[in-house]
Design a protein around this motif. Structure first.
Motif, PDB file in Angstrom:
ATOM      1  N   HIS A  68       0.830  -1.206   0.000  1.00 28.47           N
ATOM      2  CA  HIS A  68       0.000   0.000   0.000  1.00 28.47           C
ATOM      3  C   HIS A  68       0.866   1.258   0.000  1.00 28.47           C
ATOM      4  N   GLY A  69       1.888   1.287   0.853  1.00 26.68           N
ATOM      5  CA  GLY A  69       2.789   2.441   0.883  1.00 26.68           C
ATOM      6  C   GLY A  69       3.445   2.679  -0.465  1.00 26.68           C
ATOM      7  N   SER A  70       3.853   1.608  -1.124  1.00 30.61           N
ATOM      8  CA  SER A  70       4.498   1.754  -2.432  1.00 30.61           C
ATOM      9  C   SER A  70       3.515   2.231  -3.498  1.00 30.61           C
ATOM     10  N   LEU A  71       2.263   1.800  -3.411  1.00 35.39           N
ATOM     11  CA  LEU A  71       1.256   2.318  -4.345  1.00 35.39           C
ATOM     12  C   LEU A  71       1.070   3.820  -4.160  1.00 35.39           C
ATOM     13  N   LEU A  72       1.099   4.272  -2.926  1.00 34.39           N
ATOM     14  CA  LEU A  72       0.997   5.712  -2.665  1.00 34.39           C
ATOM     15  C   LEU A  72       2.195   6.456  -3.249  1.00 34.39           C
ATOM     16  N   VAL A  73       3.368   5.827  -3.204  1.00 34.80           N
ATOM     17  CA  VAL A  73       4.569   6.427  -3.786  1.00 34.80           C
ATOM     18  C   VAL A  73       4.453   6.498  -5.305  1.00 34.80           C
ATOM     19  N   VAL A  74       3.853   5.491  -5.921  1.00 40.85           N
ATOM     20  CA  VAL A  74       3.650   5.515  -7.379  1.00 40.85           C
ATOM     21  C   VAL A  74       2.922   6.795  -7.763  1.00 40.85           C
ATOM     22  N   LYS A  75       1.849   7.105  -7.046  1.00 43.99           N
ATOM     23  CA  LYS A  75       1.074   8.319  -7.359  1.00 43.99           C
ATOM     24  C   LYS A  75       1.938   9.567  -7.239  1.00 43.99           C
ATOM     25  N   SER A  76       2.709   9.668  -6.166  1.00 42.86           N
ATOM     26  CA  SER A  76       3.573  10.838  -5.980  1.00 42.86           C
ATOM     27  C   SER A  76       4.607  10.944  -7.101  1.00 42.86           C
ATOM     28  N   MET A  77       5.171   9.811  -7.471  1.00 40.86           N
ATOM     29  CA  MET A  77       6.189   9.843  -8.524  1.00 40.86           C
ATOM     30  C   MET A  77       5.581  10.194  -9.885  1.00 40.86           C
ATOM     31  N   LEU A  78       4.399   9.667 -10.160  1.00 41.90           N
ATOM     32  CA  LEU A  78       3.734  10.021 -11.416  1.00 41.90           C
ATOM     33  C   LEU A  78       3.444  11.522 -11.468  1.00 41.90           C
ATOM     34  N   ASP A  79       3.069  12.073 -10.330  1.00 42.02           N
ATOM     35  CA  ASP A  79       2.691  13.484 -10.269  1.00 42.02           C
ATOM     36  C   ASP A  79       3.878  14.446 -10.284  1.00 42.02           C
ATOM     37  N   HIS A  80       5.031  14.031  -9.724  1.00 42.30           N
ATOM     38  CA  HIS A  80       6.070  15.026  -9.440  1.00 42.30           C
ATOM     39  C   HIS A  80       7.480  14.719  -9.955  1.00 42.30           C
ATOM     40  N   THR A  81       7.640  13.710 -10.794  1.00 38.50           N
ATOM     41  CA  THR A  81       9.008  13.424 -11.256  1.00 38.50           C
ATOM     42  C   THR A  81       9.197  13.665 -12.751  1.00 38.50           C
ATOM     43  N   GLY A  82       8.280  14.388 -13.349  1.00 36.58           N
ATOM     44  CA  GLY A  82       8.430  14.716 -14.766  1.00 36.58           C
ATOM     45  C   GLY A  82       8.489  13.459 -15.620  1.00 36.58           C
ATOM     46  N   ASP A  83       9.477  13.407 -16.502  1.00 34.73           N
ATOM     47  CA  ASP A  83       9.597  12.288 -17.428  1.00 34.73           C
ATOM     48  C   ASP A  83      10.325  11.078 -16.840  1.00 34.73           C
ATOM     49  N   PHE A  84      10.732  11.154 -15.589  1.00 34.64           N
ATOM     50  CA  PHE A  84      11.473  10.051 -14.981  1.00 34.64           C
ATOM     51  C   PHE A  84      10.719   8.721 -15.085  1.00 34.64           C
ATOM     52  N   MET A  85       9.420   8.762 -14.938  1.00 30.99           N
ATOM     53  CA  MET A  85       8.631   7.524 -14.921  1.00 30.99           C
ATOM     54  C   MET A  85       8.327   6.976 -16.317  1.00 30.99           C
ATOM     55  N   LEU A  86       8.508   7.758 -17.352  1.00 28.81           N
ATOM     56  CA  LEU A  86       8.141   7.289 -18.696  1.00 28.81           C
ATOM     57  C   LEU A  86       8.852   6.005 -19.114  1.00 28.81           C
ATOM     58  N   PRO A  87      10.183   5.901 -18.993  1.00 25.23           N
ATOM     59  CA  PRO A  87      10.814   4.641 -19.398  1.00 25.23           C
ATOM     60  C   PRO A  87      10.477   3.470 -18.474  1.00 25.23           C
ATOM     61  N   ARG A  88       9.893   3.768 -17.357  1.00 22.68           N
ATOM     62  CA  ARG A  88       9.543   2.739 -16.374  1.00 22.68           C
ATOM     63  C   ARG A  88       8.037   2.460 -16.354  1.00 22.68           C
ATOM     64  N   PHE A  89       7.319   3.073 -17.279  1.00 19.22           N
ATOM     65  CA  PHE A  89       5.859   3.058 -17.264  1.00 19.22           C
ATOM     66  C   PHE A  89       5.279   1.642 -17.283  1.00 19.22           C
TER      67      PHE A  89
END
Length: 156
Positions: A68-89
């Motif tokens: 659950h904690g990691s799912l909450l982190v997913v949301k934060s990272m999607l919202d605030h890390t710019g393109d960092f998550m794109l290659p990891r999508f």
């Protein structure tokens, strides 16, 4: 202190047995990521990678609190890390959606909350690979609220 100490210290809190504590820790991490986003990108990659690695280990953990904690982190990272998550999508989508039948309601509910976030982040890839599975999950939960594993998605 600084961001490295914060990142090192936040993950044990994000894995707490208390849902309230996890949610508050995720909000704190989200605020930290907002601040980091204002800095030059080259200073953030190492921190983002560290957060991402900890997040991934929680998504595959047997602990409901860690998942659950990691799912909450997913949301934060999607919202605030710019393109960092794109290659990891795709890796993130697979890990999130693997939890759609988790035994804990908070985990399944957070998966449902993440679906629109994932769809907005990369609409074409999401539509091609995950839309069918997500619609099935959401439809099942919307129509079968009596099931032990259903998540009540109706507005309150």
């Amino acid at each position: 202190g600084g961001p490295n100490a914060f990142v090192d210290g936040i993950f044990p809190v994000l894995r707490s047995n208390s849902q309230r504590v996890r949610v508050c820790a995720a909000e704190a991490l989200s605020e930290c990521l907002k601040i980091l986003a204002l800095r030059k990108a080259r200073f953030n990659t190492d921190k983002f990678c560290k957060i991402y690695a900890s997040m991934q280990s929680g998504l595959t953990s047997d602990s409901a609190g860690s998942a659950h904690g990691s799912l909450l982190v997913v949301k934060s990272m999607l919202d605030h890390t710019g393109d960092f998550m794109l290659p990891r999508f795709e890796e993130v989508c697979e890990a999130v959606l693997a939890l759609h039948e988790h035994k804990k309601t908070a985990v399944r509910y957070t998966v449902a909350e993440l679906i629109p976030c994932l769809a907005r982040r990369c609409p074409a890839a999401f539509g091609r690979r995950y839309l069918g599975k997500c619609l099935s999950f959401l439809t099942k939960n919307a129509s079968d609220t009596k099931s032990k594993h259903a998540v009540d998605l109706r507005p309150t």
